[in-house]
Scaffold this motif. Structure first.
Motif, mmCIF file in Angstrom:
data_model
loop_
_atom_site.group_PDB
_atom_site.id
_atom_site.type_symbol
_atom_site.label_atom_id
_atom_site.label_comp_id
_atom_site.label_asym_id
_atom_site.label_seq_id
_atom_site.Cartn_x
_atom_site.Cartn_y
_atom_site.Cartn_z
ATOM 1 N N ALA A 117 97.909 77.569 78.755
ATOM 2 C CA ALA A 117 99.206 78.153 78.330
ATOM 3 C C ALA A 117 98.881 79.635 77.692
ATOM 4 N N ALA A 118 97.883 79.663 76.803
ATOM 5 C CA ALA A 118 97.326 80.940 75.959
ATOM 6 C C ALA A 118 96.997 81.896 77.097
ATOM 7 N N VAL A 119 96.190 81.592 78.105
ATOM 8 C CA VAL A 119 95.761 82.204 79.135
ATOM 9 C C VAL A 119 96.752 82.904 79.966
ATOM 10 N N GLU A 120 97.569 82.015 80.298
ATOM 11 C CA GLU A 120 98.985 82.547 81.158
ATOM 12 C C GLU A 120 99.731 83.492 80.147
ATOM 13 N N MET A 133 93.038 82.475 68.595
ATOM 14 C CA MET A 133 92.926 81.202 69.275
ATOM 15 C C MET A 133 92.029 80.039 68.716
ATOM 16 N N ASP A 134 92.873 79.124 68.379
ATOM 17 C CA ASP A 134 92.233 77.909 67.987
ATOM 18 C C ASP A 134 90.996 77.354 68.977
ATOM 19 N N ILE A 135 89.813 76.819 68.315
ATOM 20 C CA ILE A 135 88.760 76.373 69.160
ATOM 21 C C ILE A 135 89.261 74.945 69.998
ATOM 22 N N ARG A 136 89.704 74.009 69.300
ATOM 23 C CA ARG A 136 89.869 72.779 69.902
ATOM 24 C C ARG A 136 91.332 72.596 70.130
ATOM 25 N N MET A 137 91.747 72.912 71.561
ATOM 26 C CA MET A 137 93.231 72.527 72.085
ATOM 27 C C MET A 137 92.949 71.824 73.364
ATOM 28 N N PRO A 138 94.088 71.125 73.571
ATOM 29 C CA PRO A 138 94.242 70.554 74.881
ATOM 30 C C PRO A 138 94.296 71.297 76.218
ATOM 31 N N GLY A 179 89.479 76.468 73.278
ATOM 32 C CA GLY A 179 89.747 77.886 72.848
ATOM 33 C C GLY A 179 88.479 78.651 73.585
ATOM 34 N N LEU A 180 87.257 78.171 73.554
ATOM 35 C CA LEU A 180 86.178 78.773 74.003
ATOM 36 C C LEU A 180 86.101 78.904 75.328
ATOM 37 N N ALA A 181 86.633 78.130 76.463
ATOM 38 C CA ALA A 181 86.923 78.272 77.681
ATOM 39 C C ALA A 181 88.056 79.313 77.924
ATOM 40 N N ALA A 182 89.021 79.272 77.213
ATOM 41 C CA ALA A 182 90.132 80.332 77.185
ATOM 42 C C ALA A 182 89.667 81.688 76.875
ATOM 43 N N ALA A 183 88.681 81.873 75.619
ATOM 44 C CA ALA A 183 88.117 83.145 75.564
ATOM 45 C C ALA A 183 87.403 83.443 76.837
ATOM 46 N N VAL A 240 89.930 86.392 68.569
ATOM 47 C CA VAL A 240 89.614 86.048 67.315
ATOM 48 C C VAL A 240 89.587 84.482 67.344
ATOM 49 N N MET A 241 88.513 83.844 67.292
ATOM 50 C CA MET A 241 88.647 82.426 67.316
ATOM 51 C C MET A 241 88.630 81.862 65.841
#
Length: 212
Positions: free
Chosen positions: A38-41, A53-58, A62-66, A76-77
């Motif tokens: 959802a963050a990417v969209e 962006m939080d690192i651990r998300m369902p 966050g790393l993949a989204a970044a 910013v992580m």
């Protein structure tokens, strides 16, 4: 106005971050996401100036989204973890900053403003770990120097100031350049060094002995 997207799977954390950001009249939260996808969209839809962006998300961490947002907005992580693994992966995945959730609320505002201005931001605790790694000999100074030598003299001037943590505006003032010219030089520097973002360029500058 600095437009921010918040991405964290905990509603209470998002509310707390939004409350802190609301204390600065020049910052506005334009969207919130509870998972990485959802963050990417939402980032594509709202084009924010900064993504927290939080690192651990369902769904998508966050790393993949970044990684997916490298060309959309600086990220910013945010994390409760400061292990080297997360720091290294966040920088490799294109993050422009790394902030611990336990940090002082004022640090959040500083980080958002710095990244929105084109600079990078590492929480002081994280910065110490990164610098310790650089000093431990886990770097490639010879390779870094060769890359830097391939840049133009003006690009090296800009890179040295990036390595010292200056923003685009500060670099422009120091070198008597237009801010747009600094951004153009920075783009050329990233291509020349073969790195993906400002943080990695700053690390290269440090490895090459330009930002002691």
């Amino acid at each position: 106005m600095i437009r921010v997207l918040l991405a964290d799977d905990e509603a209470m954390i998002r509310a707390g971050l939004a409350a802190v950001l609301a204390t600065d009249p020049d910052i506005a939260v334009v969207a919130e996401a509870a998972d990485g996808r959802a963050a990417v969209e939402l980032a594509h839809a709202h084009q924010p100036d900064v993504v927290l962006m939080d690192i651990r998300m369902p769904h998508l961490d966050g790393l993949a989204a970044a990684r997916e947002l490298r060309d959309v907005a600086p990220v910013v992580m945010l994390t409760t973890f400061d292990e080297d693994e997360y720091v290294a992966r966040a920088l490799e995945d294109g993050a422009s900053g790394f902030l611990l959730k336990a940090a002082d609320p004022r640090e959040l505002l500083i980080a958002v403003r710095a990244v929105a201005d084109g600079a990078a931001y590492l929480s002081p605790r994280v910065a110490r770990r990164v610098l310790a790694g650089l000093r431990s000999g886990l770097t490639r100074p010879a390779a870094a120097k060769r890359k830097v030598e391939a840049l133009t003299p003006r690009e090296r001037d800009v890179l040295a100031l990036v390595g010292r943590g200056l923003s685009n505006q500060e670099i422009a003032a120091r070198l008597h350049l237009a801010e747009g010219t600094v951004k153009a030089h920075l783009s050329a520097i990233l291509r020349g060094l073969g790195v993906q973002n400002r943080v990695q360029a700053a690390i290269t500058a440090y490895e090459a002995g330009m930002a002691e």
